[in-house]
Write a protein that holds these residues in place. Sequence first.
Motif, short mmCIF file in Angstrom:
data_model
loop_
_atom_site.label_atom_id
_atom_site.label_comp_id
_atom_site.label_asym_id
_atom_site.label_seq_id
_atom_site.Cartn_x
_atom_site.Cartn_y
_atom_site.Cartn_z
N GLY A 68 36.60 37.54 21.24
CA GLY A 68 35.79 36.47 21.80
C GLY A 68 36.32 35.98 23.13
N ALA A 69 37.65 35.85 23.24
CA ALA A 69 38.25 35.43 24.52
C ALA A 69 38.02 36.47 25.60
CB ALA A 69 39.74 35.17 24.33
N THR A 70 37.95 37.73 25.22
CA THR A 70 37.70 38.80 26.19
C THR A 70 36.24 38.81 26.64
OG1 THR A 70 39.43 40.13 25.13
CG2 THR A 70 37.90 41.28 26.58
N VAL A 71 35.33 38.48 25.73
CA VAL A 71 33.90 38.50 26.03
C VAL A 71 33.55 37.45 27.08
CG1 VAL A 71 31.60 38.08 25.02
CG2 VAL A 71 33.26 39.49 23.81
N VAL A 72 34.43 36.47 27.30
CA VAL A 72 34.19 35.49 28.37
C VAL A 72 33.95 36.18 29.70
CG1 VAL A 72 35.30 33.64 29.70
CG2 VAL A 72 35.49 33.67 27.21
N GLN A 73 34.54 37.35 29.89
CA GLN A 73 34.39 38.08 31.14
C GLN A 73 33.08 38.85 31.25
OE1 GLN A 73 37.90 40.58 31.72
NE2 GLN A 73 39.08 39.24 30.40
N GLY A 126 49.18 42.85 19.48
CA GLY A 126 49.78 41.64 20.02
C GLY A 126 50.54 41.91 21.31
N LEU A 127 51.29 43.01 21.35
CA LEU A 127 52.03 43.36 22.56
C LEU A 127 51.08 43.65 23.72
CD1 LEU A 127 54.79 43.95 23.81
CD2 LEU A 127 54.54 46.33 23.04
N TRP A 128 49.99 44.34 23.44
CA TRP A 128 49.00 44.62 24.49
C TRP A 128 48.38 43.32 25.02
CZ3 TRP A 128 47.11 48.15 27.76
CH2 TRP A 128 45.86 47.92 28.32
N LEU A 129 47.96 42.44 24.13
CA LEU A 129 47.31 41.20 24.55
C LEU A 129 48.26 40.31 25.35
CD1 LEU A 129 45.29 40.31 21.31
CD2 LEU A 129 44.41 41.32 23.43
N VAL A 130 49.50 40.21 24.91
CA VAL A 130 50.47 39.37 25.60
C VAL A 130 50.75 39.93 26.99
CG1 VAL A 130 52.88 38.64 25.63
CG2 VAL A 130 51.54 38.42 23.54
N SER A 131 51.01 41.22 27.07
CA SER A 131 51.34 41.81 28.37
C SER A 131 50.15 41.74 29.32
CB SER A 131 51.78 43.27 28.19
OG SER A 131 50.77 44.04 27.56
N ARG A 132 48.94 41.98 28.79
CA ARG A 132 47.75 41.95 29.65
C ARG A 132 47.46 40.53 30.14
NH1 ARG A 132 43.52 45.65 30.24
NH2 ARG A 132 42.17 44.90 31.93
N SER A 133 47.54 39.56 29.26
CA SER A 133 47.23 38.18 29.66
C SER A 133 48.30 37.63 30.60
CB SER A 133 47.10 37.29 28.42
OG SER A 133 48.25 37.36 27.61
N LEU A 134 49.58 37.96 30.37
CA LEU A 134 50.63 37.52 31.28
C LEU A 134 50.44 38.12 32.67
CD1 LEU A 134 53.86 37.59 29.09
CD2 LEU A 134 52.69 35.58 30.03
N TYR A 135 50.06 39.37 32.72
CA TYR A 135 49.82 40.03 34.00
C TYR A 135 48.68 39.34 34.75
CZ TYR A 135 48.28 43.58 37.34
OH TYR A 135 47.89 44.22 38.48
N GLU A 136 47.61 39.00 34.05
CA GLU A 136 46.47 38.37 34.70
C GLU A 136 46.76 36.92 35.07
OE1 GLU A 136 43.35 38.92 31.90
OE2 GLU A 136 42.93 40.99 32.51
N LEU A 137 47.56 36.23 34.27
CA LEU A 137 47.87 34.84 34.57
C LEU A 137 48.85 34.73 35.74
CD1 LEU A 137 48.20 33.37 30.97
CD2 LEU A 137 46.51 32.70 32.69
N THR A 138 49.73 35.69 35.88
CA THR A 138 50.77 35.59 36.92
C THR A 138 50.47 36.46 38.13
OG1 THR A 138 52.06 37.36 35.86
CG2 THR A 138 52.53 35.09 35.21
N GLY A 139 49.43 37.33 38.02
CA GLY A 139 49.13 38.25 39.11
C GLY A 139 48.47 37.57 40.30
N MET A 195 37.69 44.69 30.77
CA MET A 195 37.12 44.17 29.54
C MET A 195 36.81 45.27 28.54
SD MET A 195 33.57 42.03 28.88
CE MET A 195 32.56 43.49 29.04
N ALA A 196 36.27 46.39 29.05
CA ALA A 196 35.87 47.48 28.15
C ALA A 196 37.05 48.03 27.37
CB ALA A 196 35.18 48.58 28.95
N LEU A 197 38.17 48.27 28.07
CA LEU A 197 39.35 48.81 27.38
C LEU A 197 39.90 47.83 26.36
CD1 LEU A 197 41.52 50.96 27.05
CD2 LEU A 197 42.75 49.94 28.98
N ASP A 198 39.95 46.56 26.73
CA ASP A 198 40.45 45.54 25.80
C ASP A 198 39.60 45.49 24.53
OD1 ASP A 198 42.42 44.90 27.58
OD2 ASP A 198 41.42 43.14 28.38
N LEU A 199 38.27 45.47 24.70
CA LEU A 199 37.39 45.40 23.54
C LEU A 199 37.48 46.67 22.70
CD1 LEU A 199 34.15 43.67 24.92
CD2 LEU A 199 35.89 42.72 23.39
#
Length: 258
Positions: free
Chosen positions: A176-181, A245-258, A1-5
């Motif tokens: 905001g979506a990241t702060v959920v964590q 955008g590339l960071w958010l897409v790659s990070r969210s895909l990794y977490e959704l499929t990991g 979360m910290a790195l994303d924010l």
Amino acid sequence: MALDLLLIGLAITLFPLPVMAFVLVVASPGGVRKGLVFIVSWLACLVAVIGIVVLLTGGQPPAPRSPPSTAAKAVTLVIGLGLLGYGTYRLRRVRRGAMTPSEDADASASAARTREDGGSAAPGPDAGASSAPAAEGPEAAEASGESAGPHGGVSLWSAAALPLLLQPWGMVGAAGATVVQADLSDAGNVVVLVLFCLVATSSLLAMELSMVFAPERAHPALMALRRWLTRHKEPAVIGLCLLLGLWLVSRSLYELTG
């Protein structure tokens, strides 16, 4: 979360359109006070988004792979795709010649000359967009001087309203979506949220402090910065949107499929 924010906060503070508007605010009569109003309004937007998320989660992160957790990652993915699409759209417009830095420079110069002559500025040829995907009107208002007061300056009301219009809401939504964590029972998470707000506001704070402590040197430097941003606004907007955008897409895909 910290790195994303941290990355989202950097993208927000480097986004050129609010910076360009803030230069006009602090360069106007009584600019230090108006700049403070701008910053308070800017911070209020960030805190409001974080507060809404915390109220929804109760300050406790949802369990991994639970519906709320999956929904937050899906929102992040959608926002990332939106940023990629928006950056690509602007890149194509620049390549087609529909949006050029010289046009923006001419529009801003024309608006400045009109204000100096006591007239009303006309909107520039390209209204642009303040965020992905945000309305294009605020940039046109800022570039053409429509937010100026009766004496060519920026009113306090305009200084308070501009952050609401020019905030890169797509990026703020990703935060905001990241702060959920966030787990507010952990002091480290609270520090991260505070640091995010400070990082996302750091460029504005730096300009405000420069006008407070060295106004004679800061004023021409800020106006030069605005002229430079006017010429290089498009590459900055495109680069920030595509990279984040590339960071958010790659990070969210990794977490959704990991």
